[in-house]
Design a protein around this motif. Structure first.
Motif, PDB file in Angstrom:
ATOM      1  N   LEU A 192       0.808  -1.226   0.000  1.00  0.00           N
ATOM      2  CA  LEU A 192       0.000   0.000   0.000  1.00  0.00           C
ATOM      3  C   LEU A 192       0.840   1.274   0.000  1.00  0.00           C
ATOM      4  CD1 LEU A 192      -2.703  -0.975   2.669  1.00  0.00           C
ATOM      5  CD2 LEU A 192      -2.994  -0.854   0.188  1.00  0.00           C
ATOM      6  N   PHE A 193       2.023   1.181   0.628  1.00  0.00           N
ATOM      7  CA  PHE A 193       2.807   2.403   0.820  1.00  0.00           C
ATOM      8  C   PHE A 193       4.161   2.313   0.118  1.00  0.00           C
ATOM      9  CE2 PHE A 193      -0.049   2.001   4.528  1.00  0.00           C
ATOM     10  CZ  PHE A 193      -0.857   3.094   4.238  1.00  0.00           C
ATOM     11  N   ASP A 194       4.707   3.486  -0.196  1.00  0.00           N
ATOM     12  CA  ASP A 194       5.968   3.551  -0.921  1.00  0.00           C
ATOM     13  C   ASP A 194       7.119   3.441   0.089  1.00  0.00           C
ATOM     14  OD1 ASP A 194       8.115   4.138  -2.483  1.00  0.00           O
ATOM     15  OD2 ASP A 194       7.103   5.730  -3.605  1.00  0.00           O
ATOM     16  N   PHE A 195       7.502   2.209   0.392  1.00  0.00           N
ATOM     17  CA  PHE A 195       8.530   1.976   1.405  1.00  0.00           C
ATOM     18  C   PHE A 195       9.867   2.598   0.991  1.00  0.00           C
ATOM     19  CE2 PHE A 195       7.183  -1.689   4.456  1.00  0.00           C
ATOM     20  CZ  PHE A 195       5.958  -1.066   4.656  1.00  0.00           C
ATOM     21  N   LYS A 196      10.126   2.599  -0.335  1.00  0.00           N
ATOM     22  CA  LYS A 196      11.407   3.129  -0.813  1.00  0.00           C
ATOM     23  C   LYS A 196      11.514   4.626  -0.485  1.00  0.00           C
ATOM     24  CE  LYS A 196      13.858   2.859  -5.076  1.00  0.00           C
ATOM     25  NZ  LYS A 196      13.650   2.740  -6.514  1.00  0.00           N
ATOM     26  N   LEU A 197      10.418   5.321  -0.731  1.00  0.00           N
ATOM     27  CA  LEU A 197      10.392   6.768  -0.490  1.00  0.00           C
ATOM     28  C   LEU A 197      10.492   7.075   1.014  1.00  0.00           C
ATOM     29  CD1 LEU A 197       9.976   9.288  -2.329  1.00  0.00           C
ATOM     30  CD2 LEU A 197       7.607   9.296  -1.537  1.00  0.00           C
ATOM     31  N   ILE A 198       9.814   6.262   1.818  1.00  0.00           N
ATOM     32  CA  ILE A 198       9.849   6.498   3.271  1.00  0.00           C
ATOM     33  C   ILE A 198      11.266   6.208   3.801  1.00  0.00           C
ATOM     34  CG2 ILE A 198       8.848   5.903   5.517  1.00  0.00           C
ATOM     35  CD1 ILE A 198       6.268   5.107   4.030  1.00  0.00           C
ATOM     36  N   ARG A 199      11.905   5.182   3.226  1.00  0.00           N
ATOM     37  CA  ARG A 199      13.297   4.870   3.634  1.00  0.00           C
ATOM     38  C   ARG A 199      14.199   6.060   3.370  1.00  0.00           C
ATOM     39  NH1 ARG A 199      12.495  -0.722   2.427  1.00  0.00           N
ATOM     40  NH2 ARG A 199      12.827  -0.383   0.215  1.00  0.00           N
ATOM     41  N   LYS A 200      13.947   6.718   2.228  1.00  0.00           N
ATOM     42  CA  LYS A 200      14.755   7.899   1.866  1.00  0.00           C
ATOM     43  C   LYS A 200      14.556   9.009   2.888  1.00  0.00           C
ATOM     44  CE  LYS A 200      15.235   8.159  -3.115  1.00  0.00           C
ATOM     45  NZ  LYS A 200      14.489   8.658  -4.248  1.00  0.00           N
ATOM     46  N   LEU A 201      13.311   9.160   3.339  1.00  0.00           N
ATOM     47  CA  LEU A 201      12.985  10.208   4.317  1.00  0.00           C
ATOM     48  C   LEU A 201      13.811   9.992   5.585  1.00  0.00           C
ATOM     49  CD1 LEU A 201      10.962  12.586   4.965  1.00  0.00           C
ATOM     50  CD2 LEU A 201       9.468  10.861   5.962  1.00  0.00           C
ATOM     51  N   PHE A 202      13.870   8.744   6.039  1.00  0.00           N
ATOM     52  CA  PHE A 202      14.655   8.450   7.250  1.00  0.00           C
ATOM     53  C   PHE A 202      16.154   8.558   6.978  1.00  0.00           C
ATOM     54  CE2 PHE A 202      10.760   6.127   8.770  1.00  0.00           C
ATOM     55  CZ  PHE A 202      10.562   6.883   9.913  1.00  0.00           C
ATOM     56  N   ALA A 203      16.547   8.111   5.780  1.00  0.00           N
ATOM     57  CA  ALA A 203      17.982   8.093   5.473  1.00  0.00           C
ATOM     58  C   ALA A 203      18.566   9.507   5.404  1.00  0.00           C
ATOM     59  CB  ALA A 203      18.222   7.355   4.153  1.00  0.00           C
ATOM     60  N   GLY A 204      17.717  10.480   5.073  1.00  0.00           N
ATOM     61  CA  GLY A 204      18.190  11.866   4.972  1.00  0.00           C
ATOM     62  C   GLY A 204      18.776  12.398   6.274  1.00  0.00           C
ATOM     63  N   GLY A 205      18.346  11.819   7.390  1.00  0.00           N
ATOM     64  CA  GLY A 205      18.915  12.205   8.687  1.00  0.00           C
ATOM     65  C   GLY A 205      18.277  13.431   9.321  1.00  0.00           C
ATOM     66  N   ASN A 206      17.451  14.169   8.564  1.00  0.00           N
ATOM     67  CA  ASN A 206      16.847  15.385   9.131  1.00  0.00           C
ATOM     68  C   ASN A 206      15.480  15.143   9.744  1.00  0.00           C
ATOM     69  OD1 ASN A 206      18.927  17.029   8.297  1.00  0.00           O
ATOM     70  ND2 ASN A 206      18.056  17.158   6.229  1.00  0.00           N
ATOM     71  N   PHE A 207      14.941  13.972   9.471  1.00  0.00           N
ATOM     72  CA  PHE A 207      13.567  13.706   9.890  1.00  0.00           C
ATOM     73  C   PHE A 207      13.574  12.789  11.110  1.00  0.00           C
ATOM     74  CE2 PHE A 207       9.819  10.959   9.677  1.00  0.00           C
ATOM     75  CZ  PHE A 207       8.811  11.912   9.644  1.00  0.00           C
ATOM     76  N   ARG A 208      12.910  13.241  12.174  1.00  0.00           N
ATOM     77  CA  ARG A 208      12.895  12.415  13.388  1.00  0.00           C
ATOM     78  C   ARG A 208      11.467  12.068  13.768  1.00  0.00           C
ATOM     79  NH1 ARG A 208      15.232  14.842  18.166  1.00  0.00           N
ATOM     80  NH2 ARG A 208      14.232  16.735  17.409  1.00  0.00           N
ATOM     81  N   MET A 209      11.305  10.805  14.160  1.00  0.00           N
ATOM     82  CA  MET A 209       9.970  10.315  14.481  1.00  0.00           C
ATOM     83  C   MET A 209       9.976   9.504  15.762  1.00  0.00           C
ATOM     84  SD  MET A 209       7.782   7.468  12.371  1.00  0.00           S
ATOM     85  CE  MET A 209       6.364   6.751  13.202  1.00  0.00           C
ATOM     86  N   LEU A 210       8.827   9.468  16.451  1.00  0.00           N
ATOM     87  CA  LEU A 210       8.647   8.577  17.602  1.00  0.00           C
ATOM     88  C   LEU A 210       7.331   7.835  17.450  1.00  0.00           C
ATOM     89  CD1 LEU A 210       9.507  10.698  20.774  1.00  0.00           C
ATOM     90  CD2 LEU A 210      10.710   8.634  19.993  1.00  0.00           C
ATOM     91  N   PHE A 211       7.356   6.568  17.798  1.00  0.00           N
ATOM     92  CA  PHE A 211       6.098   5.811  17.812  1.00  0.00           C
ATOM     93  C   PHE A 211       5.945   5.157  19.176  1.00  0.00           C
ATOM     94  CE2 PHE A 211       3.654   1.923  17.480  1.00  0.00           C
ATOM     95  CZ  PHE A 211       2.501   2.381  16.885  1.00  0.00           C
TER      96      PHE A 211
END
Ligand code: G16
Length: 544
Positions: A192-211
């Motif tokens: 359902l989701f673009d895992f490749k694109l989301i991986r890029k978001l995390f790989a960029g290093g500027n995006f931080r998330m908590l779950f």
């Protein structure tokens, strides 16, 4: 394998509520209580005989005991294949996914959702049908009718099954398959989701998330999908180990109970995106830095942006929301030229609309949203939807939502809960309100002119079934609404919910605080229902 017939007495309090049968753990531990309810399921659902049944739960106290009871009774009631989540775990949406994928005839999910766990906490049991969704009212009422007469139940005499070893076991004629609770669900998410694109978001290093998994069932799912598959750094998932008492917490993803991520998404050092899910993984809360997305807004934003997400690129067919959910999504549906359905509270009411292909997305104010990918609301799905959206739009959560308001206007929204009030007082309050409804239209309440006042009744457009008394609605000419309902998920006394909504088209007023905007309407709502006089409560116990 020796089959045993045990005698019991019918219980008269086993009518399923908004979402299955929910009671205190100690109620379920009363001899024969769980067994009787299970026998009522087996007797009322002949489709299970010779068929496949999926079983799992949220890991709360009594989950493992209950699963052993289900295994023994399933074997004695002619189930051919029993699919069980390893460790007895299955999130509610994963159970739905597995029922559908393996074409099972039904499923039993053990959970009291966001209610607290532990020996003094709550437990629950839900029956899902072959479409993967919660049993519709006709079936829950049939199960209830059976519970009124069940005076014996069948089980087999056998040792307990080790729930922690994957693979196949035999119990008499029945095959038990202990499966990885995460794999099938994770595979569906990757479609359902673009895992490749989301991986890029995390790989960029500027995006931080908590779950925040709140020590409930989504821990293993979130570790696997967010950290192992999408490359979020270790530590992104907090409270990720399921515990029988949820670590003493209340696994309810709202601003009060998920306070850790609220604190860690506040201020200049706050993370960009934070989310939480509940006991059984079907609810979600979405936060940006210094920004809370109401569940009603979340649904509207998803609908407006679905075409940007891999699995929904073709567009959405229609949307649905429960009656008390804000009308924000209605505006998106109108803009898109698609249908928008208003259903009673309870995910089961979305089932026919999803099965019939009338809707693609649906959601509720009670922190639930989902789509036609499974037949349950789905916490992690919503989180991945937002992640995917953030990866596509490269804007902050706050920017995306405020831009949405700019286009569609803002539906301010709040809910007041008065918990554990006396059941009789609650019924009287609702009855007196009902008595007043015919005289309200045309009246002006603190400057708000009443347009309509009714007790919500819903006729399912697919099967024609009607559900009445689903909540009192008072709609005003200026687009604002007050809704009163009694919760169907509590286990002690009654919970009065008052839902308030006010629409604001004026951009300049969108930055106002919700409490400020809703103040006058709250006064109208409490006075109209005489909440203080009838319940003795000066203030709600929870505000969301
Ligand atoms: C259940 C239902 C939802 C409902 C919620 C609150 O959620 O599946 O459809 O909105 O209860 O219901 P009530 O207002 O009657 O307490 P969950 O997550 O508790 O299974």
């Amino acid at each position: 394998m020796k089959s045993i017939l045990s005698s019991s007495q019918p219980f008269n309090d086993q009518r399923p509520g908004t979402s299955g049968l929910r009671k205190k753990v100690r109620d379920f531990q009363v001899p024969h209580y769980l067994e009787n309810f299970l026998q009522a399921i087996f007797d009322s659902q002949p489709v299970l005989r010779g068929g496949t049944l999926v079983v799992g739960g949220d890991g709360r106290y009594y989950n493992r005991d209950a699963i052993q009871i289900i295994i023994r009774m399933a074997a004695a009631n002619g189930i051919s294949t029993l699919i069980v989540g390893l460790g007895g775990l299955l999130s509610t949406p994963a159970a739905s996914c597995i029922i559908r994928k393996y074409q099972a005839n039904g499923g039993i999910i053990l959970s009291a959702s966001h209610n607290p766990g532990g020996p003094e906490g709550d437990f629950g049991i839900k029956y899902n049908t072959a479409n993967g969704g919660p049993a519709p009212e006709a079936i829950t009422e049939l199960i209830y009718a059976y519970t009124r007469t069940v005076d014996c139940y069948r089980s087999v005499d056998s040792d307990s099954i080790n729930l922690d070893i994957a693979g196949e076991h035999r119990l008499g004629e029945m095959c038990i398959k202990l499966i990885d609770p995460v794999a099938d669900y994770a595979e569906l998410m990757s479609e359902l989701f673009d895992f490749k694109l989301i991986r890029k978001l995390f790989a960029g290093g500027n995006f931080r998330m908590l779950f925040d998994a709140m020590h409930a069932v989504t821990g293993p799912y979130a570790h696997q999908i967010l950290e192992a598959q999408l490359g979020a750094p270790a530590g992104t998932v907090i409270n990720g180990k399921p515990k029988e008492d949820f670590g003493g917490g209340h696994p309810d993803p709202n601003l009060v109970h998920a306070h850790e991520i609220v604190a860690r998404s506040t201020g200049v050092d706050g993370v960009d995106f934070a989310a939480a899910s509940d006991g059984d993984g079907d609810r979600n809360m979405i936060l940006g830095r210094d920004f809370f997305v109401t569940p009603s807004d979340s649904l509207a934003v998803m609908a407006a942006n679905a075409h940007l997400i891999k699995g929904y690129r073709e567009g959405i067919r229609g949307v649905a929301r429960s009656m008390p959910t804000s009308q924000a999504v209605d505006r998106v549906a109108e803009h898109l030229g698609i249908s928008c359905y208003e259903t009673p509270t309870g995910w089961k009411f979305f089932g026919n609309l999803l099965d019939d292909g009338r809707i693609t997305l649906c959601g509720e104010e009670s922190f639930g949203s989902g789509s036609d990918h499974v037949q349950e609301k789905d916490g992690l799905w919503a989180v991945l939807f937002w992640l995917n959206l953030l990866a596509v739009r490269r804007q902050s959560v706050a920017e995306i939502v405020t831009e949405h308001w700019r286009t569609y206007g803002r539906n301010f929204y709040t809910r007041y809960d008065y918990e554990e009030i006396e059941s009789e007082a609650a019924e009287i309050l609702m009855d007196r309100l009902r008595d007043r409804l015919p005289n309200l239209p045309g009246k002006s309440l603190r400057g708000h002119k009443v347009e309509y006042a009714d007790d919500f009744s819903y006729t399912d457009p697919v099967d024609g079934s009607t559900s009445e008394k689903q909540g009192i609605r008072i709609g005003f000419k200026d687009g604002s609404r007050i809704v009163y309902r009694l919760s169907g998920t509590g286990t002690q006394g009654a919970t009065l919910r008052v839902y308030l909504e006010a629409y604001e088209a004026d951009l300049a007023k969108h930055k106002k605080e919700t409490a400020e905007v809703m103040g006058p309407l709250i006064k109208v709502a409490t006075k109209l229902a005489k909440i203080k006089a009838r319940t003795g409560r000066r203030a709600p116990t929870v505000i969301t």
